[in-house]
Design a protein around this motif. Structure first.
Motif, PDB file in Angstrom:
ATOM      1  N   THR A   1       0.853  -1.190   0.000  1.00  0.00           N
ATOM      2  CA  THR A   1       0.000   0.000   0.000  1.00  0.00           C
ATOM      3  C   THR A   1       0.877   1.224   0.000  1.00  0.00           C
ATOM      4  O   THR A   1       2.088   1.162   0.193  1.00  0.00           O
ATOM      5  N   MET A   2       0.243   2.422  -0.208  1.00  0.00           N
ATOM      6  CA  MET A   2       1.002   3.657  -0.228  1.00  0.00           C
ATOM      7  C   MET A   2       1.579   3.937   1.155  1.00  0.00           C
ATOM      8  O   MET A   2       0.923   3.732   2.167  1.00  0.00           O
ATOM      9  N   SER A   3       2.797   4.414   1.210  1.00  0.00           N
ATOM     10  CA  SER A   3       3.405   4.736   2.489  1.00  0.00           C
ATOM     11  C   SER A   3       3.018   6.133   2.932  1.00  0.00           C
ATOM     12  O   SER A   3       2.538   6.946   2.143  1.00  0.00           O
ATOM     13  N   SER A   4       3.225   6.418   4.223  1.00  0.00           N
ATOM     14  CA  SER A   4       2.931   7.751   4.743  1.00  0.00           C
ATOM     15  C   SER A   4       3.784   8.801   4.041  1.00  0.00           C
ATOM     16  O   SER A   4       3.343   9.928   3.811  1.00  0.00           O
ATOM     17  N   LEU A   5       5.042   8.446   3.701  1.00  0.00           N
ATOM     18  CA  LEU A   5       5.898   9.395   3.002  1.00  0.00           C
ATOM     19  C   LEU A   5       5.319   9.743   1.645  1.00  0.00           C
ATOM     20  O   LEU A   5       5.285  10.916   1.246  1.00  0.00           O
ATOM     21  N   GLU A   6       4.817   8.754   0.911  1.00  0.00           N
ATOM     22  CA  GLU A   6       4.232   9.014  -0.400  1.00  0.00           C
ATOM     23  C   GLU A   6       3.017   9.913  -0.307  1.00  0.00           C
ATOM     24  O   GLU A   6       2.755  10.722  -1.182  1.00  0.00           O
ATOM     25  N   SER A   7       2.265   9.799   0.781  1.00  0.00           N
ATOM     26  CA  SER A   7       1.048  10.594   0.918  1.00  0.00           C
ATOM     27  C   SER A   7       1.347  12.072   1.080  1.00  0.00           C
ATOM     28  O   SER A   7       0.474  12.914   0.942  1.00  0.00           O
ATOM     29  N   GLN A   8       2.625  12.389   1.393  1.00  0.00           N
ATOM     30  CA  GLN A   8       2.990  13.789   1.597  1.00  0.00           C
ATOM     31  C   GLN A   8       3.631  14.415   0.356  1.00  0.00           C
ATOM     32  O   GLN A   8       4.218  15.493   0.428  1.00  0.00           O
ATOM     33  N   ALA A   9       3.553  13.747  -0.791  1.00  0.00           N
ATOM     34  CA  ALA A   9       4.149  14.269  -2.019  1.00  0.00           C
ATOM     35  C   ALA A   9       3.636  15.670  -2.307  1.00  0.00           C
ATOM     36  O   ALA A   9       2.463  15.957  -2.168  1.00  0.00           O
ATOM     37  N   VAL A  10       4.545  16.553  -2.713  1.00  0.00           N
ATOM     38  CA  VAL A  10       4.200  17.958  -2.932  1.00  0.00           C
ATOM     39  C   VAL A  10       4.699  18.386  -4.305  1.00  0.00           C
ATOM     40  O   VAL A  10       5.811  18.051  -4.709  1.00  0.00           O
ATOM     41  N   ILE A  11       3.886  19.130  -5.036  1.00  0.00           N
ATOM     42  CA  ILE A  11       4.316  19.689  -6.305  1.00  0.00           C
ATOM     43  C   ILE A  11       4.946  21.044  -6.058  1.00  0.00           C
ATOM     44  O   ILE A  11       4.989  21.531  -4.934  1.00  0.00           O
TER      45      ILE A  11
ATOM     46  N   VAL B   1      -8.074  16.868  -7.838  1.00  0.00           N
ATOM     47  CA  VAL B   1      -8.712  18.073  -7.320  1.00  0.00           C
ATOM     48  C   VAL B   1      -8.933  19.007  -8.504  1.00  0.00           C
ATOM     49  O   VAL B   1      -7.970  19.425  -9.153  1.00  0.00           O
ATOM     50  N   ASN B   2     -10.186  19.308  -8.781  1.00  0.00           N
ATOM     51  CA  ASN B   2     -10.520  19.968 -10.039  1.00  0.00           C
ATOM     52  C   ASN B   2     -11.764  20.831  -9.855  1.00  0.00           C
ATOM     53  O   ASN B   2     -12.288  20.972  -8.740  1.00  0.00           O
ATOM     54  N   PHE B   3     -12.250  21.408 -10.960  1.00  0.00           N
ATOM     55  CA  PHE B   3     -13.517  22.119 -10.990  1.00  0.00           C
ATOM     56  C   PHE B   3     -14.566  21.226 -11.653  1.00  0.00           C
ATOM     57  O   PHE B   3     -14.237  20.416 -12.498  1.00  0.00           O
ATOM     58  N   LEU B   4     -15.823  21.409 -11.303  1.00  0.00           N
ATOM     59  CA  LEU B   4     -16.897  20.742 -12.031  1.00  0.00           C
ATOM     60  C   LEU B   4     -18.179  21.533 -11.821  1.00  0.00           C
ATOM     61  O   LEU B   4     -18.595  21.773 -10.686  1.00  0.00           O
TER      62      LEU B   4
ATOM     63  N   GLY C   1      -4.197  25.249  -9.233  1.00  0.00           N
ATOM     64  CA  GLY C   1      -5.232  24.784 -10.137  1.00  0.00           C
ATOM     65  C   GLY C   1      -5.380  23.282 -10.057  1.00  0.00           C
ATOM     66  O   GLY C   1      -4.893  22.638  -9.121  1.00  0.00           O
ATOM     67  N   PRO C   2      -6.070  22.665 -11.028  1.00  0.00           N
ATOM     68  CA  PRO C   2      -6.343  21.230 -10.985  1.00  0.00           C
ATOM     69  C   PRO C   2      -5.074  20.395 -10.883  1.00  0.00           C
ATOM     70  O   PRO C   2      -4.123  20.589 -11.632  1.00  0.00           O
ATOM     71  N   ILE C   3      -5.073  19.442  -9.943  1.00  0.00           N
ATOM     72  CA  ILE C   3      -3.917  18.579  -9.729  1.00  0.00           C
ATOM     73  C   ILE C   3      -4.391  17.145  -9.526  1.00  0.00           C
ATOM     74  O   ILE C   3      -5.568  16.890  -9.246  1.00  0.00           O
ATOM     75  N   VAL C   4      -3.443  16.210  -9.663  1.00  0.00           N
ATOM     76  CA  VAL C   4      -3.746  14.787  -9.502  1.00  0.00           C
ATOM     77  C   VAL C   4      -2.670  14.130  -8.649  1.00  0.00           C
ATOM     78  O   VAL C   4      -1.473  14.273  -8.925  1.00  0.00           O
ATOM     79  N   TRP C   5      -3.102  13.433  -7.614  1.00  0.00           N
ATOM     80  CA  TRP C   5      -2.238  12.538  -6.841  1.00  0.00           C
ATOM     81  C   TRP C   5      -2.535  11.128  -7.316  1.00  0.00           C
ATOM     82  O   TRP C   5      -3.691  10.694  -7.318  1.00  0.00           O
ATOM     83  N   LEU C   6      -1.505  10.398  -7.752  1.00  0.00           N
ATOM     84  CA  LEU C   6      -1.689   9.025  -8.216  1.00  0.00           C
ATOM     85  C   LEU C   6      -0.578   8.154  -7.654  1.00  0.00           C
ATOM     86  O   LEU C   6       0.605   8.365  -7.970  1.00  0.00           O
ATOM     87  N   ASN C   7      -0.938   7.239  -6.789  1.00  0.00           N
ATOM     88  CA  ASN C   7       0.003   6.275  -6.216  1.00  0.00           C
ATOM     89  C   ASN C   7       1.226   6.957  -5.601  1.00  0.00           C
ATOM     90  O   ASN C   7       2.351   6.469  -5.704  1.00  0.00           O
ATOM     91  N   GLY C   8       1.009   8.109  -4.972  1.00  0.00           N
ATOM     92  CA  GLY C   8       2.094   8.771  -4.261  1.00  0.00           C
ATOM     93  C   GLY C   8       2.795   9.867  -5.032  1.00  0.00           C
ATOM     94  O   GLY C   8       3.645  10.560  -4.477  1.00  0.00           O
ATOM     95  N   THR C   9       2.466  10.046  -6.298  1.00  0.00           N
ATOM     96  CA  THR C   9       3.061  11.110  -7.115  1.00  0.00           C
ATOM     97  C   THR C   9       1.989  12.140  -7.440  1.00  0.00           C
ATOM     98  O   THR C   9       0.881  11.776  -7.834  1.00  0.00           O
ATOM     99  N   ILE C  10       2.333  13.400  -7.316  1.00  0.00           N
ATOM    100  CA  ILE C  10       1.365  14.452  -7.559  1.00  0.00           C
ATOM    101  C   ILE C  10       1.856  15.369  -8.674  1.00  0.00           C
ATOM    102  O   ILE C  10       3.027  15.749  -8.713  1.00  0.00           O
ATOM    103  N   LYS C  11       0.939  15.662  -9.611  1.00  0.00           N
ATOM    104  CA  LYS C  11       1.292  16.462 -10.782  1.00  0.00           C
ATOM    105  C   LYS C  11       0.123  17.369 -11.139  1.00  0.00           C
ATOM    106  O   LYS C  11      -1.017  17.109 -10.763  1.00  0.00           O
ATOM    107  N   PRO C  12       0.395  18.432 -11.927  1.00  0.00           N
ATOM    108  CA  PRO C  12      -0.720  19.185 -12.503  1.00  0.00           C
ATOM    109  C   PRO C  12      -1.574  18.264 -13.370  1.00  0.00           C
ATOM    110  O   PRO C  12      -1.060  17.316 -13.971  1.00  0.00           O
ATOM    111  N   LEU C  13      -2.847  18.534 -13.447  1.00  0.00           N
ATOM    112  CA  LEU C  13      -3.765  17.666 -14.193  1.00  0.00           C
ATOM    113  C   LEU C  13      -3.294  17.435 -15.626  1.00  0.00           C
ATOM    114  O   LEU C  13      -3.366  16.312 -16.139  1.00  0.00           O
ATOM    115  N   ALA C  14      -2.800  18.465 -16.287  1.00  0.00           N
ATOM    116  CA  ALA C  14      -2.404  18.347 -17.690  1.00  0.00           C
ATOM    117  C   ALA C  14      -1.239  17.379 -17.886  1.00  0.00           C
ATOM    118  O   ALA C  14      -1.028  16.875 -18.987  1.00  0.00           O
TER     119      ALA C  14
END
Length: 308
Positions: A3-13, A133-136, A19-32
């Motif tokens: 499972t994801m580790s606590s360290l991965e959960s703290q990933a920061v861009i 995390v996005n708009f809708l 604006g819209p961002i995505v956390w996926l399996n411990g890595t976080i990036k802008p949505l695009a």
């Protein structure tokens, strides 16, 4: 399974990215820039679950209720190796501030894992978990003020005996998308879906409420509907306002003969339904009970929730 580790959960861009961002399996990036594995089991087979959650004024509305439903689905689908609910909750509360949005929409996706082939025992059953995390915004302000014209769709909801609609599975929504396309082709604001018995189930992305006098009714979950979080909130609001709230089988006649009808959902919030197949409902405008419930819901969403 891992499972994801606590360290991965703290990933920061980068702090300059908003604006819209995505956390996926411990890595976080802008949505695009975000991508998912090509052999993700939800991508290949719809084998996964999702939740949509709104936040208002940096407070997430009904976070724990959404997580509870998600993990009930994880258990029902026998998805192995999922992180504890407390860890995913922490991730969401860590990721949301990084988008720097006051109001927005959190989309959670959980797939069984990665690998080609239907058999879960022959793939890597480490769940792929996404927090977007996005708009809708489904409807504009005019539609909320004037209500929606709705058509009846030929596409039926999945029978409950085939796939329990209380599980918010990704693959199930292809039927809802086909129904939405029917509504679009007819220039309608929404489409009403029936079950295989001909009873009213839900709209393409919303639950439905029907008002006759002091009674506020909604189809029972046995009719093939998702037991929406907003649905449950609205039932409480209506009861607190002194209405008789009932879950029951609902017919087309019940809808067309109603004093008022409205739709509910996390994405849609609450919006009036003013006609069905060109037949007006009530006065052909959102009625007083609908507007009162809308106001109460707006107040609740803007004064409660989990802060981040």
């Amino acid at each position: 399974m891992a499972t994801m580790s606590s360290l991965e959960s703290q990933a920061v861009i980068s702090p300059t990215t908003t604006g819209p961002i995505v956390w996926l399996n411990g890595t976080i990036k802008p949505l695009a820039e975000a991508t998912t594995p090509a052999a993700d089991h939800a991508h290949l087979y719809g084998d996964g679950l999702f939740e949509g959650i709104r936040f208002y004024d940096r407070r997430i509305f009904k976070l724990d209720e959404h997580l509870s439903r998600l993990y009930d689905g994880v258990n029902m689908l026998d998805i192995r190796g999922m992180m504890p609910v407390e860890e995913l909750r922490e991730i969401i509360l860590n990721v949301c501030p990084q988008a720097d949005l006051t109001d927005g929409y959190v989309r959670l996706n959980v797939s069984r894992g990665t690998g080609l082939g239907l058999d879960p025992w022959k793939i890597n059953q480490t769940p792929n978990v996404m927090v977007m995390v996005n708009f809708l915004r489904l409807y504009n302000e005019q539609q909320y003020q004037e209500g929606l014209k709705v058509i009846t769709c030929s596409t039926r909801v999945f029978p409950a005996q085939c796939l329990d609609p209380q599980i918010k599975t990704i693959g199930r929504y292809v039927a809802n998308i086909q129904a939405k396309l029917e509504a679009n082709r007819q220039g309608a604001g929404e489409g009403l879906m029936l079950n295989t018995e001909g009873h009213v189930a839900e709209a393409t992305g919303d639950n439905i409420f029907v008002i006759h006098g002091n009674k506020v009714s909604t189809p029972t979950t046995a009719c093939g509907i998702l037991n929406g979080i907003t649905r449950r909130v609205v039932m409480d609001i209506a009861a607190n306002l002194g209405h008789d709230v009932v879950e029951e089988r609902t017919t087309m006649f019940d809808v067309v003969s109603a004093d008022e009808v409205f739709l509910t959902g996390t994405a849609a919030e609450i919006i009036g339904m003013i006609s069905l197949d060109s037949r007006p409902i009530g006065g052909g405008v959102p009625g007083p009970i609908t507007r009162k419930i809308m106001a109460e819901y707006h107040n609740l969403t803007h004064t409660t929730g989990t802060p981040f």
